[in-house]
Each structure stands twice: as structure tokens, then as C-alpha cells.
Enzyme design. Structure first.
Site, PDB file in Angstrom:
ATOM      1  CD  GLU A 200      -1.962   1.990   1.958  1.00 22.42           C
ATOM      2  OE1 GLU A 200      -1.831   2.969   0.905  1.00 22.42           O
ATOM      3  OE2 GLU A 200      -2.360   2.161   2.805  1.00 22.42           O
TER       4      GLU A 200
ATOM      5  CB  CYS B 168      -1.986   6.585   1.267  1.00 25.71           C
ATOM      6  SG  CYS B 168      -1.222   5.997   2.582  1.00 25.71           S
TER       7      CYS B 168
HETATM    8  C1  UN1 Z   1      -3.110   5.966   4.701  1.00 22.35           C
HETATM    9  O1  UN1 Z   1      -3.001   6.960   4.883  1.00 22.35           O
HETATM   10  O2  UN1 Z   1      -2.164   5.056   4.795  1.00 22.35           O
HETATM   11  O3  UN1 Z   1      -9.098   6.386   3.864  1.00 22.35           O
HETATM   12  C2  UN1 Z   1      -4.555   5.127   5.137  1.00 22.35           C
HETATM   13  C3  UN1 Z   1      -8.271   6.915   4.673  1.00 22.35           C
HETATM   14  C4  UN1 Z   1      -8.175   6.136   5.919  1.00 22.35           C
HETATM   15  C5  UN1 Z   1      -6.847   5.409   5.737  1.00 22.35           C
HETATM   16  C6  UN1 Z   1      -5.593   6.014   5.148  1.00 22.35           C
HETATM   17  N1  UN1 Z   1      -9.290   5.283   6.460  1.00 22.35           N
HETATM   18  O4  UN1 Z   1      -8.036   8.166   4.808  1.00 22.35           O
END
Ligand code: UN1
Length: 510
Positions: free
Chosen positions: A262, A296
């Protein structure tokens, strides 16, 4: 501080644990942790040594042999109890997440809520680890597939979600009968220590073998590399940069291990002429400035139809002007600090590059100084008019920079811009036009792992599979059928007849 005490964070902490027992070595260096919120020193952690790593691995290997034989719903029951404990500790743990990482307190609580949600989800999943049966082409034969536990799962997490992403992986892996080895980011190790302390009474009360939930805090260059190269670890789940993932994928593939990757995102929101601004503006601002641009799933590009471009620009400048930036523990603030000064440097350098390529900063762009900003990690969320082809727009800068891009003509032009980056995590469209929405979701639409309509790019629920395509790495964690990634699949054919027919009608008479 009361919350540190209630989470068992001491002045000096140890860096490796097999569940309830800590290895007490202190000769591999010490990490000193400062809050990006206040600049205050919080506590230190002794890094795990190579011997600690070996000890943890041995315990985990033994634990797997026991854990895999415990019925999945019983493993689910332990995960349920972990969920109850997390509910009890939501406030202090959420506060520590906010204090150590810098996200707003609301988001800190939200992160612990994700952990609780995935516990509930995994409990249900523990009774649904099923394969399919199919009809054999041979008489008196039965055929089906089943899922077995895999082994030790290495979970490498990033600083931005210091606890939730571990829980997505660890809770699912636990009900699947795997044992977990967690390597958190060295920027935020205290939250991982707090989590181990929260688990402890549940592990003791249920006689869970040492080694089911292990922790190793160490540098990527030493402990991280050991983990990647370790043949005893069949699966490594990594959340991190594309660069880290590219290296990890190669090393693990070399030994035929599996990875769940990821990696970076470069997420866009498309705003068509049919955008409902009432919905879009808060979604864009939360998506781009929330978590100080360090998810992310952060919205990094806004692809706006030329007919509404000026209006959107004006509305956003106004909305950004009302953002309160400051100590994330103070609930009136919307935006906290970046994780460290290095991140601040990346922010200012990205803006310089954007300007050099012809971009125009229309809001923000500064590093904040003075009272309340002593940590040196606070920046103003920034709006930049840019073009998708700029090199810097093609990159993921982990900071609150939103690039405004213009499109003309129909939605397929916007989709083409949105897909024209190497990353493929999250995407969204704002429109009330059914044709535009469906085109965006069609096979010729968004190429991302997540595609939303009238919802921003960030803040996904745990029930959906989470992950993305292209250089985001292709892995899926969390909900849907992501659990299958943590198991070993087996196809079984059983002959209950009195003859020995071969498949494909092959004759082989002796
Ligand atoms: C991440 O930034 O690695 O969808 C995860 C989202 C959160 C998870 C992000 N539930 O922004």
C-alpha cells in the site's frame, strides 16, 4: 502526562515484545521521541537488537503452530475482547496518536475507531473463512477449495496511521490463524508500545501463546532488511513510499514471499459543471488539508471544469482562509503540524519546484513561526495553480499542497488527466450528472483502487478493500475479501468411488 501513564509509556521503553514479555536489551541505540505538536520531548525507546529480532522470530514460529489449531471463531473471540479494550482506551490512545504524530485529536480518535471497527469486522470474518465447492467432472468425486493459516505476517506501518493500519492487518491475520510481527515507523514507536500494553491483559486472560502479537522497533536498514529477507515470514504487508515498496517487493519476491503493498497515492477530485459545491468544498478541504496532507488518500490534485474554475478557486481561497492551524490537541484547530522538519523541507522544496515549472501559489506556502509553532513543523495548507504535466505534480509530496488543474470539454478529458500519473490509490468525482458519474466508474473511467462519487478521496471505511493500482502497489487490506491475502489457499479433490478415472478423459490402463 496522564494519558502516557495510563498507556504504560515510561521515560525509557524497550523496543521488542512477544505479546506480554519485553526483551530488555538496551545496547542497539536509543530513539528519542519529540512531539511535532509542541516540540516537547516525550520519551525514549531502545531499538531492538538483531538478537532480539531472532528471539521474537523463534517465539512467533512456535506460537503459529499452536495458534493455527485454535478454531477461528475462538480466535475471533480474542479479537472481540481486544476491540473492547480499545474502546476503553480510545481516549488516551487517540490522544497519544495526536501528540506523537500530530494529527488532530478528532482524527486521533477516528484512528482508534478504525481499530475498533476492524476488530468487529474480523470477529464476523472469523466465522466466514470459506472457500467454494465446485462440481467435479469425474463421477463420485468432490472438489472444493479451503483456506489455511499462512504463518508469520510481517506488518510494516508508516508514521501517518501509526495504529489503524496495523489493526487492519493484524486483526484479520489473527482470525485467519496467522501470527503477527509489527515493525512500526521509528518516527512514532510510542503508539505501538501503548497498543502492546493495551493487548496484554486480553492475552493473559485468554492464555494466548507468546508470539501471536509481536513488536520489533528498529531501523529499516537493519531490522527492516532482516524482515524482508527472512524466509520464515511468508507475507509482508507494507505501507510506505513507492521507493520503499519497490525495494521490498524485489527482495521478498526473490525468496518467493508474498507482499501486500500500500504505497503512494496522487489522488484527484474531479469537479464537473454539475458539482454540488455544498458537498464538494468541505470534502476537498478535508481531503487536502486534513492530517496536514499526510494521508496516502490525501487529495493532491483538483481537476476543475473551466466553466466553474474561477468560482471554485475563489471559494477555496475563502475556505482555506478559515482553517485554524495549531496544536492538534486543541479541538478548535483543524490542521496540526507535519511530522518533522524534514517534511517541512520537502513542503518548501516542492513549492519552489512548482513555481519554477510555472505554478502559481494562490494561498499559503509558508512555514509558521512564533508562539504555538515552536516545534517548527507547522505550515499553511497551500493552493497552487498548476498543470498535470509538471514533474512535481506527478509526485506525492506528503504535505498539504493542493494543485488546481483546469479541464475543458467533457468528463473523459478530466478522467484522462486524473489517470495520467503513476500512482493509482484514490479518486473522486463531484457531479449530479448520472452519465458523468457512471463514465467515471466504468472500465474506461478512474484507474484507481478507490473511486468515489460525491465523497472525497480520503476517509475510507474499513468495510471496503483498501489499496490501489499501478505504483500504489496493487495490495488490498482491510475489508471485503482482503482476508484471503492472509491465508494459504488449497484446492481439494476427493474420490469416494471405486474407480480411478483421470481428468480430461485420459486413458492410462495398467
Ligand atoms: C493511509 O493513509 O495510509 O482512507 C491510510 C483513509 C483512512 C486510511 C488511510 N481510512 O484516509
Amino acid at each position: 502526562m496522564e494519558f502516557l501513564k495510563s498507556l504504560g509509556i515510561a521515560e525509557k521503553n524497550y523496543g521488542s515484545c512477544t505479546g506480554t514479555k519485553w526483551n530488555l536489551s538496551s545496547d542497539s541505540g536509543e530513539l528519542k521521541i519529540y512531539s511535532p505538536a509542541t516540540g516537547e520531548y516525550i520519551a525514549s525507546v531502545y531499538l531492538a537488537s538483531e538478537n532480539d529480532y531472532e528471539a521474537v522470530l523463534k517465539t512467533a514460529s512456535k506460537a503459529f503452530k499452536i495458534w493455527r489449531k485454535i478454531p477461528a471463531p475462538k480466535r475471533g473471540e480474542i479479537v472481540r475482547q481486544i476491540g473492547l479494550k480499545l474502546r476503553e482506551f480510545k481516549e488516551p490512545l487517540g490522544t497519544l496518536v495526536s501528540y506523537e504524530m500530530g494529527k488532530s485529536l478528532q482524527e486521533g480518535f477516528g484512528e482508534v475507531q478504525e481499530m475498533i471497527d476492524i476488530c468487529d469486522y474480523s470477529l464476523g470474518q472469523s466465522r466466514q473463512l470459506y472457500g467454494v465447492t465446485t462440481h467435479s467432472e469425474r463421477p463420485d468425486h468432490r472438489m472444493y477449495d479451503q483456506y489455511h493459516s499462512l504463518g508469520i505476517v510481517g506488518i510494516v506501518t508508516a508514521f501517518n496511521f501509526p495504529v489503524a493500519v496495523w489493526a487492519w492487518n493484524a486483526m484479520l491475520a489473527a482470525v485467519c490463524g496467522d501470527v503477527n510481527l509489527w515493525k512500526p515507523s521509528s518516527k512514532v514507536p510510542l503508539t505501538s508500545i501503548a497498543v502492546q500494553n493495551i493487548l496484554k491483559p486480553v492475552l493473559i486472560e485468554n492464555d494466548v501463546p507468546e508470539g501471536v502479537f509481536s513488536l520489533v522497533i528498529g531501523r529499516g536498514s537493519s531490522i527492516g532488511e532482516k524482515l524482508l529477507n527472512d524466509k520464515r515470514i511468508p507475507l509482508i504487508s507494507i505501507t510506505g513510499s513507492i521507493e520503499v515498496g519497490r525495494h521490498a517487493a524485489k527482495v521478498v519476491a526473490e525468496r518467493f514471499g508474498r507482499t501486500i503493498l500500500e504505497l503512494g497515492g496522487n489522488n484527484a477530485i474531479i469537479m464537473t459543471p454539475d458539482t454540488d459545491m455544498k458537498l464538494a468544498v468541505p470534502a476537498v478541504v478535508f481531503g487536502a488539508a486534513g492530517t496536514c496532507g499526510q494521508r496516502c488518500t490525501t487529495t493532491r490534485r483538483l481537476i476543475i471544469h473551466e466553466s466553474i474554475y474561477d468560482k471554485v478557486k475563489e471559494t477555496l481561497v475563502k475556505a482555506y482562509g478559515s482553517l485554524k492551524i495549531g496544536n492538534p490537541l486543541d479541538q478548535k484547530n483543524h490542521v496540526g503540524p507535519l511530522i518533522d522538519k524534514e517534511a517541512v523541507k520537502a513542503f518548501t522544496e516542492a513549492l519552489k519546484k512548482a513555481e519554477k515549472e510555472g505554478g502559481k501559489i494562490i494561498f499559503g506556502g509558508s512555514v509558521l513561526e512564533g508562539a504555538g509553532y515552536e516545534s517548527g513543523c507547522y505550515v499553511t495548507p497551500t493552493l497552487v495553480e498548476a498543470e498535470n504535466k509538471f514533474e512535481i505534480v506527478q509526485e506525492e509530496t506528503f504535505a498539504p499542497i493542493l494543485y488546481l488543474l483546469k479541464y475543458s470539454g467533457d468528463v473523459s478529458n478530466a478522467i484522462a488527466i486524473q489517470n495520467d500519473v503513476v500512482q493509482g490509490l484514490s479518486s473522486a468525482i463531484f457531479t449530479n450528472n448520472l452519465r458523468e458519474a457512471e463514465e467515471f466508474l466504468s472500465v474506461a473511467g478512474s484507474d484507481c483502487g478507490i473511486a468515489n462519487v460525491n465523497i472525497g478521496t480520503s476517509g475510507a471505511e474499513i468495510g471496503g478493500a483498501f489499496g490501489g493500482e499501478k505504483e500504489t502497489g496493487g495490495g488490498r487490506e482491510s475489508g471485503s475479501d482482503a482476508w484471503k491475502g492472509y491465508m494459504r489457499r488449497q484446492t481439494n479433490t476427493i474420490n469416494y468411488g471405486t474407480a480411478m478415472p483421470l481428468a480430461q478423459g485420459i486413458k492410462f490402463d495398467l
